[in-house]
Design a protein around this motif. Structure first.
Motif, PDB file in Angstrom:
ATOM      1  N   CYS A 172       0.831  -1.210   0.000  1.00 17.61           N
ATOM      2  CA  CYS A 172       0.000   0.000   0.000  1.00 17.61           C
ATOM      3  C   CYS A 172       0.866   1.261   0.000  1.00 17.61           C
ATOM      4  N   ARG A 173       1.980   1.203   0.737  1.00 16.54           N
ATOM      5  CA  ARG A 173       2.850   2.371   0.877  1.00 16.54           C
ATOM      6  C   ARG A 173       3.571   2.722  -0.419  1.00 16.54           C
ATOM      7  N   ARG A 174       3.754   1.736  -1.302  1.00 22.40           N
ATOM      8  CA  ARG A 174       4.441   2.023  -2.564  1.00 22.40           C
ATOM      9  C   ARG A 174       3.661   3.001  -3.427  1.00 22.40           C
ATOM     10  N   GLY A 175       2.338   2.983  -3.315  1.00 25.45           N
ATOM     11  CA  GLY A 175       1.523   3.962  -4.024  1.00 25.45           C
ATOM     12  C   GLY A 175       1.192   3.622  -5.455  1.00 25.45           C
ATOM     13  N   ASP A 176       1.438   2.382  -5.907  1.00 30.55           N
ATOM     14  CA  ASP A 176       1.151   2.044  -7.293  1.00 30.55           C
ATOM     15  C   ASP A 176      -0.065   1.134  -7.439  1.00 30.55           C
ATOM     16  N   VAL A 177      -0.887   1.044  -6.407  1.00 34.25           N
ATOM     17  CA  VAL A 177      -2.073   0.197  -6.439  1.00 34.25           C
ATOM     18  C   VAL A 177      -3.253   0.988  -6.983  1.00 34.25           C
ATOM     19  N   ASP A 178      -3.967   0.410  -7.932  1.00 34.60           N
ATOM     20  CA  ASP A 178      -5.209   0.997  -8.437  1.00 34.60           C
ATOM     21  C   ASP A 178      -6.336   0.489  -7.547  1.00 34.60           C
ATOM     22  N   TRP A 179      -6.764   1.310  -6.603  1.00 34.56           N
ATOM     23  CA  TRP A 179      -7.735   0.878  -5.605  1.00 34.56           C
ATOM     24  C   TRP A 179      -9.085   0.557  -6.217  1.00 34.56           C
ATOM     25  N   ALA A 180      -9.444   1.239  -7.295  1.00 34.11           N
ATOM     26  CA  ALA A 180     -10.728   0.953  -7.942  1.00 34.11           C
ATOM     27  C   ALA A 180     -10.732  -0.468  -8.496  1.00 34.11           C
ATOM     28  N   VAL A 181      -9.608  -0.891  -9.086  1.00 36.37           N
ATOM     29  CA  VAL A 181      -9.494  -2.252  -9.603  1.00 36.37           C
ATOM     30  C   VAL A 181      -9.532  -3.263  -8.466  1.00 36.37           C
ATOM     31  N   VAL A 182      -8.830  -2.969  -7.378  1.00 31.54           N
ATOM     32  CA  VAL A 182      -8.807  -3.876  -6.230  1.00 31.54           C
ATOM     33  C   VAL A 182     -10.208  -4.075  -5.672  1.00 31.54           C
ATOM     34  N   GLU A 183     -10.924  -2.975  -5.434  1.00 30.31           N
ATOM     35  CA  GLU A 183     -12.266  -3.092  -4.857  1.00 30.31           C
ATOM     36  C   GLU A 183     -13.220  -3.795  -5.808  1.00 30.31           C
ATOM     37  N   LEU A 199     -10.611  -8.681   2.438  1.00 27.78           N
ATOM     38  CA  LEU A 199      -9.816  -7.508   2.095  1.00 27.78           C
ATOM     39  C   LEU A 199     -10.007  -6.389   3.125  1.00 27.78           C
ATOM     40  N   ARG A 200     -11.254  -6.093   3.480  1.00 30.25           N
ATOM     41  CA  ARG A 200     -11.523  -4.973   4.381  1.00 30.25           C
ATOM     42  C   ARG A 200     -10.954  -5.224   5.779  1.00 30.25           C
ATOM     43  N   ILE A 201     -11.092  -6.447   6.286  1.00 24.41           N
ATOM     44  CA  ILE A 201     -10.559  -6.727   7.623  1.00 24.41           C
ATOM     45  C   ILE A 201      -9.034  -6.639   7.618  1.00 24.41           C
ATOM     46  N   THR A 202      -8.400  -7.193   6.576  1.00 27.91           N
ATOM     47  CA  THR A 202      -6.943  -7.145   6.494  1.00 27.91           C
ATOM     48  C   THR A 202      -6.446  -5.705   6.432  1.00 27.91           C
ATOM     49  N   LEU A 203      -7.081  -4.896   5.609  1.00 25.87           N
ATOM     50  CA  LEU A 203      -6.667  -3.500   5.488  1.00 25.87           C
ATOM     51  C   LEU A 203      -6.931  -2.723   6.775  1.00 25.87           C
ATOM     52  N   GLU A 204      -8.014  -3.037   7.458  1.00 27.95           N
ATOM     53  CA  GLU A 204      -8.298  -2.359   8.722  1.00 27.95           C
ATOM     54  C   GLU A 204      -7.247  -2.688   9.780  1.00 27.95           C
ATOM     55  N   LEU A 205      -6.837  -3.959   9.838  1.00 24.69           N
ATOM     56  CA  LEU A 205      -5.782  -4.337  10.778  1.00 24.69           C
ATOM     57  C   LEU A 205      -4.483  -3.598  10.461  1.00 24.69           C
ATOM     58  N   SER A 265      -2.370   3.915   4.853  1.00 23.03           N
ATOM     59  CA  SER A 265      -3.333   4.744   4.131  1.00 23.03           C
ATOM     60  C   SER A 265      -4.231   3.845   3.283  1.00 23.03           C
ATOM     61  N   VAL A 266      -5.515   3.813   3.627  1.00 27.24           N
ATOM     62  CA  VAL A 266      -6.475   2.928   2.976  1.00 27.24           C
ATOM     63  C   VAL A 266      -7.705   3.738   2.587  1.00 27.24           C
ATOM     64  N   PRO A 267      -8.266   3.533   1.387  1.00 28.00           N
ATOM     65  CA  PRO A 267      -9.505   4.228   1.035  1.00 28.00           C
ATOM     66  C   PRO A 267     -10.593   3.967   2.070  1.00 28.00           C
ATOM     67  N   GLU A 268     -11.344   4.988   2.401  1.00 28.26           N
ATOM     68  CA  GLU A 268     -12.348   4.879   3.463  1.00 28.26           C
ATOM     69  C   GLU A 268     -13.341   3.755   3.191  1.00 28.26           C
ATOM     70  N   GLY A 269     -13.704   3.560   1.929  1.00 26.82           N
ATOM     71  CA  GLY A 269     -14.678   2.530   1.585  1.00 26.82           C
ATOM     72  C   GLY A 269     -14.172   1.113   1.755  1.00 26.82           C
ATOM     73  N   LEU A 270     -12.863   0.937   1.929  1.00 23.00           N
ATOM     74  CA  LEU A 270     -12.291  -0.394   2.103  1.00 23.00           C
ATOM     75  C   LEU A 270     -11.853  -0.653   3.539  1.00 23.00           C
TER      76      LEU A 270
END
Length: 308
Positions: free
Chosen positions: A169-180, A192-198, A206-211
């Protein structure tokens, strides 16, 4: 040890490449080198390689040729026997060292959705070299999804898996729309949401609020926290908690109860022409195993007052 594993991985990838089998190294030393720049910066204990489902047979032959032995003896029929599994462990002993290699052909479940997901994963994969050996690499989006699913499937017991997700996530090259979009289509959004919340709670990822999953379910027990359920029941019930919708959960339990796996083959190897008997053998075997666990759990509770 990681240097030894890196050499073993390169050897395995070379064997697969020589037979025309596309392969993606997962986790372990390959991830350490790609994500941290040094194979020694991430603890590893085994090897993981992903191949296309249609190439499992050739992959097994290639790995056997360099000394890897499958858990199930004899000639396997990957086209049918492996359709209800997504990975198989192999072992190689050389120079007083035992190498464990997990050969994967899926990443999520035994459902048909995993087959479609693999088609998309391979379409997004890119050519990649590991120690001078030609292989493939996951896209940033699929690498994030794979690691999140892996951490969730194993109940987030490994801190290093969450660190890996944070670093991606920190690298900044993830397309979050594609992931979701991908996670929702294949029913992986809970994992996905639980892992990102942890990750967000531990490392301020830094995680999109919707995830995010602001309220973690009470059954989330990261880092091997004790559970009231026996390990065998956890193994069955935990994946169901990660599935959305009653219909998909029902399908999951039906697969658990009826779909034969390599464990059934190891329990009672039958001639291939009798393979249909496994559909009867599996519920009987599971019923006996679960009854034993319940009896042991009941016996343990009955002994608690005397132990006090």
């Amino acid at each position: 040890m990681n240097a030894v594993l890196a050499h073993a991985l390169a050897e395995a990838l070379s064997a697969l490449s020589n037979q025309g089998v596309p392969a993606i190294p997962l986790k372990g030393v390959a991830l350490a080198e790609a994500l941290y720049g040094d194979v020694s910066l991430r603890p590893s204990s085994d090897l993981d390689v992903l191949v296309p489902r249609a190439a499992v047979g050739r992959a097994l032959d290639s790995l056997r040729a360099i000394g890897y032995i499958p858990q199930v003896a004899g000639r396997l029929r990957p086209d049918r026997l492996f359709r209800n599994d997504i990975a198989h462990a192999l072992v190689r002993r050389a120079h007083a060292i035992e190498y464990s290699l997990d050969l994967h052909w899926g990443i999520a479940s035994q459902a048909s959705g995993d087959i479609r997901a693999m088609d998309e994963l391979w379409a997004a994969a890119h050519r990649h070299e590991f120690r001078g050996v030609g292989a493939y690499g996951l896209s940033a989006e699929w690498e994030l999804l794979f690691l999140a699913l892996h951490a969730a499937r194993h109940r987030w017991v490994g801190l290093k898996w969450l660190v890996d997700v944070h670093e991606i996530c920190r690298r900044g090259d993830v397309d979050w729309a594609v992931v979701e979009h991908t996670a929702r289509r294949f029913g992986w959004i809970v994992s996905l949401r639980i892992t990102l919340e942890l990750c967000h709670r531990l490392f301020a990822t830094s995680v999109p609020e919707g995830l995010r999953c602001v309220r973690l379910p009470p059954w989330v027990e990261p880092f091997g926290a004790s559970s009231r359920l026996p390990a065998a029941w956890q193994k069955v019930l935990h994946p169901a908690r990660l599935i959305e919708g009653p219909i998909e959960r029902a399908r999951y339990f039906a697969r658990v109860l009826l779909a034969p796996t390599l464990a059934d083959y190891r329990f009672l190897p039958l001639p291939w022409h009798l393979r249909s008997l496994y559909c009867l053998l599996r519920p009987l075997r599971l019923g006996g195993k679960w009854s034993w666990y319940l009896a042991c759990a009941a016996l343990g509770r009955s002994q608690e007052p005397s132990q006090r």
